[in-house]
Motif scaffolding. Sequence first.
Motif, short mmCIF file in Angstrom:
data_model
loop_
_atom_site.label_atom_id
_atom_site.label_comp_id
_atom_site.label_asym_id
_atom_site.label_seq_id
_atom_site.Cartn_x
_atom_site.Cartn_y
_atom_site.Cartn_z
N LEU A 97 5.32 -39.20 -26.12
CA LEU A 97 6.13 -40.22 -26.78
C LEU A 97 6.57 -39.74 -28.15
N ARG A 98 5.67 -39.13 -28.88
CA ARG A 98 6.02 -38.66 -30.23
C ARG A 98 7.09 -37.57 -30.17
N LEU A 99 6.96 -36.62 -29.25
CA LEU A 99 7.97 -35.57 -29.13
C LEU A 99 9.33 -36.15 -28.72
N ALA A 100 9.31 -37.15 -27.84
CA ALA A 100 10.57 -37.80 -27.44
C ALA A 100 11.24 -38.46 -28.64
N LEU A 101 10.44 -39.08 -29.50
CA LEU A 101 11.00 -39.77 -30.67
C LEU A 101 11.49 -38.77 -31.72
N ILE A 102 10.84 -37.63 -31.82
CA ILE A 102 11.33 -36.58 -32.72
C ILE A 102 12.69 -36.09 -32.24
N ASP A 103 12.82 -35.86 -30.93
CA ASP A 103 14.12 -35.44 -30.38
C ASP A 103 15.17 -36.53 -30.55
N LEU A 104 14.75 -37.79 -30.46
CA LEU A 104 15.70 -38.89 -30.61
C LEU A 104 16.25 -38.93 -32.03
N GLN A 105 15.40 -38.62 -33.02
CA GLN A 105 15.88 -38.57 -34.40
C GLN A 105 16.96 -37.51 -34.56
N ALA A 106 16.81 -36.40 -33.86
CA ALA A 106 17.82 -35.34 -33.94
C ALA A 106 19.12 -35.74 -33.26
N ALA A 107 19.02 -36.60 -32.23
CA ALA A 107 20.21 -36.99 -31.47
C ALA A 107 21.00 -38.10 -32.14
N VAL A 108 20.32 -38.95 -32.95
CA VAL A 108 20.97 -40.13 -33.53
C VAL A 108 21.37 -39.83 -34.96
N ARG A 109 22.63 -40.09 -35.29
CA ARG A 109 23.13 -39.83 -36.65
C ARG A 109 23.02 -41.07 -37.53
N GLY A 110 22.69 -42.18 -36.98
CA GLY A 110 22.56 -43.41 -37.77
C GLY A 110 22.75 -44.62 -36.88
N GLY A 111 22.14 -45.74 -37.27
CA GLY A 111 22.28 -46.95 -36.49
C GLY A 111 21.29 -46.98 -35.34
N THR A 112 21.50 -47.93 -34.42
CA THR A 112 20.62 -48.12 -33.27
C THR A 112 20.88 -47.05 -32.21
N PRO A 113 19.83 -46.42 -31.66
CA PRO A 113 20.04 -45.41 -30.63
C PRO A 113 20.76 -46.00 -29.43
N SER A 114 21.75 -45.28 -28.92
CA SER A 114 22.46 -45.71 -27.72
C SER A 114 21.77 -45.13 -26.49
N LEU A 140 -1.34 -50.46 -36.75
CA LEU A 140 -1.26 -50.17 -38.18
C LEU A 140 -0.59 -48.82 -38.36
N VAL A 141 0.42 -48.77 -39.21
CA VAL A 141 1.17 -47.55 -39.44
C VAL A 141 1.12 -47.19 -40.90
N ARG A 142 0.71 -45.98 -41.17
CA ARG A 142 0.68 -45.50 -42.55
C ARG A 142 2.06 -44.94 -42.88
N GLY A 143 2.82 -45.62 -43.74
CA GLY A 143 4.16 -45.16 -44.05
C GLY A 143 4.82 -45.99 -45.12
N LEU A 192 9.82 -44.55 -37.99
CA LEU A 192 8.70 -45.49 -37.97
C LEU A 192 8.05 -45.50 -36.59
N ALA A 193 8.85 -45.49 -35.54
CA ALA A 193 8.31 -45.45 -34.18
C ALA A 193 7.54 -44.16 -33.94
N GLU A 194 8.06 -43.04 -34.47
CA GLU A 194 7.34 -41.77 -34.31
C GLU A 194 5.98 -41.83 -34.98
N LEU A 195 5.94 -42.39 -36.20
CA LEU A 195 4.66 -42.52 -36.90
C LEU A 195 3.69 -43.42 -36.14
N ALA A 196 4.24 -44.43 -35.46
CA ALA A 196 3.41 -45.40 -34.76
C ALA A 196 3.02 -44.95 -33.36
N ALA A 197 3.49 -43.77 -32.92
CA ALA A 197 3.34 -43.36 -31.53
C ALA A 197 1.90 -43.40 -31.05
#
Length: 675
Positions: free
Chosen positions: A137-154, A104-107, A116-121
């Motif tokens: 996992l949450r810190l990795a997803l926060i960093d991933l948001q900074a690395a991705v400008r849009g679309g599916t992460p490569s 369950l994710v509050r969002g 969404l994945a960060e919230l669900a971590a």
Amino acid sequence: MSARFRSVANAEIEVVHPDPTTTGPVLDVVGDWLETVVHLVLSHQQGVARRTSRQLEQAAHRLRATRLALVDTFSTRVDGHEVEDSRRQAACFVEGEDGMGVVLVRGRSEEGRIKLAELAAEGIGQAIGAPDAFRDLRLALIDLQAAVRGGTPSNADVAEALRLPLFEVELASVERSALRPDLSLLVTVLATIVPELAEELRGSGVSDDRLDLEPWLDERLVDAPTDAKTLLSYADSGRVWGPIEDGLVSLRAANDGLRLLGLEPISNADAHIRRFSAFVAGQRAFLRNQLRDRFVERVASDPELLSVYAELTDFPGLAPDWSWSEEFWQVPRESMTTRAEEWLLEVAGPPDPHDLPPVDELRGRRHVTSSLTTARDSVITWCDINGIMTPAAIDVAVVTAQIRASGFLDFGERTSEDIVGWLYGHGLWPQSMPRTLGQRDLGITPEDLKRARDRKRQEAEDEKRRAAAITYGDQTFTGEPDDLLQLDQAIAAHVAAVDLGQSPALSLLNELPLRPSRGRTSGGAKKPARATPVPQEKTQSIGLAGELFAGHWIESNFGLPREETWCSGYRNDIVGDGLGSDSLGYDFTVLAGDVTYLIEVKATTGNDLAFSLPESEIKRAVDLEPHERYTILFVANVLDDDLRRYLWLPNPLGPDARLFRVDGRQMQFRFDIAD
């Protein structure tokens, strides 16, 4: 809604929540890339949290069997008593009596997939049986948001966020995809064109077998602008933006569909930046001429404004319009032209034509360089004759670049006297020296000039040799051929009395923690001072010393003389047989039974345990035959007989890559020796 289950303490736990706004398998809602991220985070945990391959596989199976439900809120009750802290949780995991698990994710439904994945971590960590991994996992997803400008992460985005070698992420991604069919890319592609069909596919449970999937799609794509085969090709290639790029749908409509399904909008912002940079580069001469013409009257009335103009010639602030990422996939040239005109108007005012030569033509006048060369020689000679200390030497190439960048040449033809005036104003011309290049006026003869030039040339050569020199023992060695041979002899004389070992073994390494993430460091922290760069010639001499010592270490431990093992370009400087090459990607080849060791030597003059690999070495380290082993022989404190250490390291791009930390973007590998 509510879900009840029993805790290990036999207490009844109830989670109360409204109807979900979004629900589905977690890897369908978020994307299959999440499985790769979770796997890599778990596999790099250390200590008691370190997991076996079996445990990692169990976590992967649990993740695939878990569903995600996006809700406005939820609360937890234990035997009827509400838990206050649960209202501050972003996510939790509920496992019902039927064995099905739900995170369950509050969002909000408009959250991007990575957010969404960060919230669900926290809930994901509980679902896979690794609650201790939640923070990593949450810190990795926060960093991933900074690395991705849009679309599916490569894979490259994931590698940057987790600070791992790209090959490791690619390998993990391939392993994960081999275990689970990926329909999330197809859902994303469909969402750009037919979002309602994407929603239907997401919840249909249809097989990923092409024999079933293609007819299922074709039946439902009757009125769509494309067919199943084309859509599947987009998904297979990972080109979720394909329908937009091929003109099947506008960027705005595609993103509307993606947002409707709670998926990350697509942006081509990186391409916009590259395309606009290319446009500006192509229009650089025109833009500079326009800028100069609009500053002519201002600089004439206030010379101090020349510095303002000079700063603007690099076009600060001339960047793509942020609204393009919502409107265009490929930015039209007219839009870029309009953006450039708006920038000119903003920084320099309306057009003001003047009959002046182009800026590039004025900056390229040959007399500028010739005047600076004459000025350099005249200053040196005049100071010698008059016994005056020479000011900072005029480096013709550097000063030419400075005078061009200053804008001084842009507003009309400049004479040699103007150049001298500029040099005087910048402290490069003695105050008591007449401001002229006329040799008669300066009292200089051609013979005076020749003597001064010869002396300056000799001083420059001597300084270059000193900068490149290294000291070993009580001797100094330059990069001259004779000195290199003497260095070889000095090293051979030393190692003859030293036990270098007879049974080589790879050094034991500690696994280093990841570097602190950007943005989470103290705001008051200062950047470390940039180290003074070592002259390339000196670096080469240190490298040669490292290989000379390495040759003796290899001979002692493997019983093979360097004539049979040494294969780098330095071999030609010492052995002189022309058999060495710097294109191989390693320095020594050692045949040891059924194994061939390819040994790359890295040497330092200090204790820093880090080294870099250029492209040729990276390629060789990852492209090995079954019998080949790529290793690093690290020689620390190479020039100090008391502190020198030989550290034989495993392949930093092989199975033991986790023992190295990659710092920065230049493939610098850092390691730590186990005690």
